[in-house]
Design an enzyme around this catalytic site. Structure first.
Site, PDB file in Angstrom:
ATOM      1  N   HIS A  57      31.486  53.035 -46.154  1.00 61.84           N
ATOM      2  CA  HIS A  57      31.858  53.783 -47.356  1.00 61.84           C
ATOM      3  C   HIS A  57      30.677  54.484 -48.019  1.00 61.84           C
ATOM      4  O   HIS A  57      30.612  54.579 -49.256  1.00 61.84           O
ATOM      5  CB  HIS A  57      32.572  52.857 -48.356  1.00 61.84           C
ATOM      6  CG  HIS A  57      33.662  52.045 -47.710  1.00 61.84           C
ATOM      7  ND1 HIS A  57      33.476  50.759 -47.278  1.00 61.84           N
ATOM      8  CD2 HIS A  57      34.913  52.381 -47.351  1.00 61.84           C
ATOM      9  CE1 HIS A  57      34.576  50.314 -46.694  1.00 61.84           C
ATOM     10  NE2 HIS A  57      35.465  51.291 -46.720  1.00 61.84           N
ATOM     11  N   CYS A  58      29.733  54.964 -47.206  1.00 57.41           N
ATOM     12  CA  CYS A  58      28.533  55.666 -47.712  1.00 57.41           C
ATOM     13  C   CYS A  58      27.760  54.804 -48.708  1.00 57.41           C
ATOM     14  O   CYS A  58      27.041  55.336 -49.556  1.00 57.41           O
ATOM     15  CB  CYS A  58      28.876  57.000 -48.381  1.00 57.41           C
ATOM     16  SG  CYS A  58      29.655  58.177 -47.295  1.00 57.41           S
ATOM     17  N   ALA A  59      27.947  53.500 -48.647  1.00 52.71           N
ATOM     18  CA  ALA A  59      27.280  52.623 -49.615  1.00 52.71           C
ATOM     19  C   ALA A  59      26.757  51.384 -48.899  1.00 52.71           C
ATOM     20  O   ALA A  59      27.198  50.257 -49.184  1.00 52.71           O
ATOM     21  CB  ALA A  59      28.251  52.257 -50.738  1.00 52.71           C
TER      22      ALA A  59
END
Ligand code: PLP
Length: 384
Positions: A341-343
């Site tokens: 999740h790009c995190a």
């Protein structure tokens, strides 16, 4: 409610379907309001200018921004965060940031660190919430230019204590920059109250607009270096950007159709938000309860009963996230997002950096029947 045979539970990535009002407003911006605002003076351009002016007021009012000129239109949340962070921080500055940020914050800060900005991370608790005592200690430790934190996590749904962080920042002469990508349009955001000096949000997530638009709030006293220079439709003889807002920060022809769509989405929220936010919370709780009851399932972030944005990420002890998401889509028409999740930092804090997770996220239009069907589908895949 399923749309086109899809149970859409990926609102944290982008809201879908958009309200029909958004599509109509965008079509109008390409038709009778299709001129270039603040440039020409013919009727199409004036209509476009009026549209942008009204849109700014609509979005500002919804977010509690007193003077609409403090609300800037930018191409997206990522752009806005880059604009604020790179416009604010210079080599030698110190910034204190949560250790669970999206790459839209983490990567610009990594780039700034490479040019001499000191970046210090605040720890989080087991639910992914910033530890305020530790935050205070870190900010007090050395002169700090900015405290940076998400308002809500796109991985855990944790809601961060942004108002308290703003108090801490202000006590120590720093500014508070908040990433509102997952909060705006899902939680009540009142920027007149929150205390954030800069607040950035996506237009296409909870605010129900199209992709290609985001907003930056800059508090009245706070100026940052503009990231982009160019035409502003006024003061054209000067080589520097105008100092007035919003012109200074909006070089070039604005994305009028996207701005129109965003304002139409926000107008829908203006009518529905009280009920909608409550409903999203109820449905997210039901989702969390249903998923948590599946044997072998771990839910990340705040436990049932604790406050969270309507995002629920899970990991199953046997079924890989990618496979679960694939099965849900291909066999059941349930749209979710697997992975990091790009995190990656948020996943590292949750102990899921290796596996990632499957994220279910709720938004406008999602019903109890949708989440019940999704939970049943997950149960079938996991217990097969
Ligand atoms: N911050 C958070 C917490 C997000 O979840 C996202 C998008 O998923 C962003 C920033 C970036 O938003 P955008 O991709 O709209 O620029």
């Amino acid at each position: 409610m399923a749309h086109d045979g899809i149970i859409y539970l990926d609102h944290a990535a982008t809201s879908w379907p958009k309200p029909p009002e958004v599509l109509d407003a965008m079509a109008r911006a390409l038709g009778p309001a299709g001129g270039n605002p603040h440039r020409s003076a013919h009727r199409l351009a004036l209509e476009a200018a009026r549209l942008v002016l009204e849109a700014r007021s609509t979005v500002a009012a919804f977010l509690g921004v007193r003077d609409p000129r403090d609300l800037l239109f930018v191409p997206g949340c990522t752009f806005g965060l880059n604009m604020v962070l790179k416009g604010l921080l210079a080599p030698g500055d110190r910034v204190v940031v949560s250790s669970v940020e999206h790459n839209a914050v983490a990567r610009p800060l990594a780039a700034l660190a490479a040019s001499g900005v000191e970046v210090v991370q605040m720890p989080v608790d087991e639910a992914g919430r910033v530890d305020l005592d530790a935050a205070e200690e870190l900010v007090a430790e050395a002169p700090t230019r900015a405290v940076v934190c998400q308002h809500a996590s796109n991985v855990t749904g944790a809601i961060q204590p942004v108002a308290d962080l703003a108090d801490i920042a202000h006590e120590h002469g720093a500014v508070l920059v908040a990433d509102g990508a997952q909060a705006a349009g899902h939680l009540k955001v009142d920027l007149a109250e929150l205390g954030a000096d800069a607040y950035v949000a996506s237009g296409h997530k909870g605010l129900l607009g199209p992709q290609g638009i985001g907003v930056v709030y800059l508090s009245p006293g706070l100026e940052v270096r503009e990231l982009v220079q160019g035409g502003s439709g006024g003061d054209s003889g000067a080589l520097s950007m105008p100092v007035v807002r919003p012109d200074r920060y909006e070089a070039g022809t604005p994305p009028v159709p996207a701005i129109a769509g965003l304002a139409a989405g926000v107008a829908v929220l203006g009518r529905e938000a009280d009920e909608l936010f409550e409903q999203e919370q109820r449905i997210a709780r039901r989702l969390l309860e249903g998923l948590a009851a599946i044997p072998g399932m771990r839910v990340l972030g705040p436990v049932l009963g604790e406050e969270r944005a309507p995002v629920v990420s899970v990991v199953h002890e046997e079924v890989e996230p990618d496979r679960l998401a694939y099965e849900l889509d291909s066999r059941y028409g349930v749209a979710v997002r697997a992975g990091l999740h790009c995190a990656p930092a948020a996943h590292a804090a949750m102990g899921t950096a290796e596996t990632g997770a499957v994220r279910f996220s709720v938004g406008r239009g999602v019903t109890e029947a949708d989440v019940d069907a999704a939970v049943e589908a997950v149960r079938e895949v996991c217990l097969a």
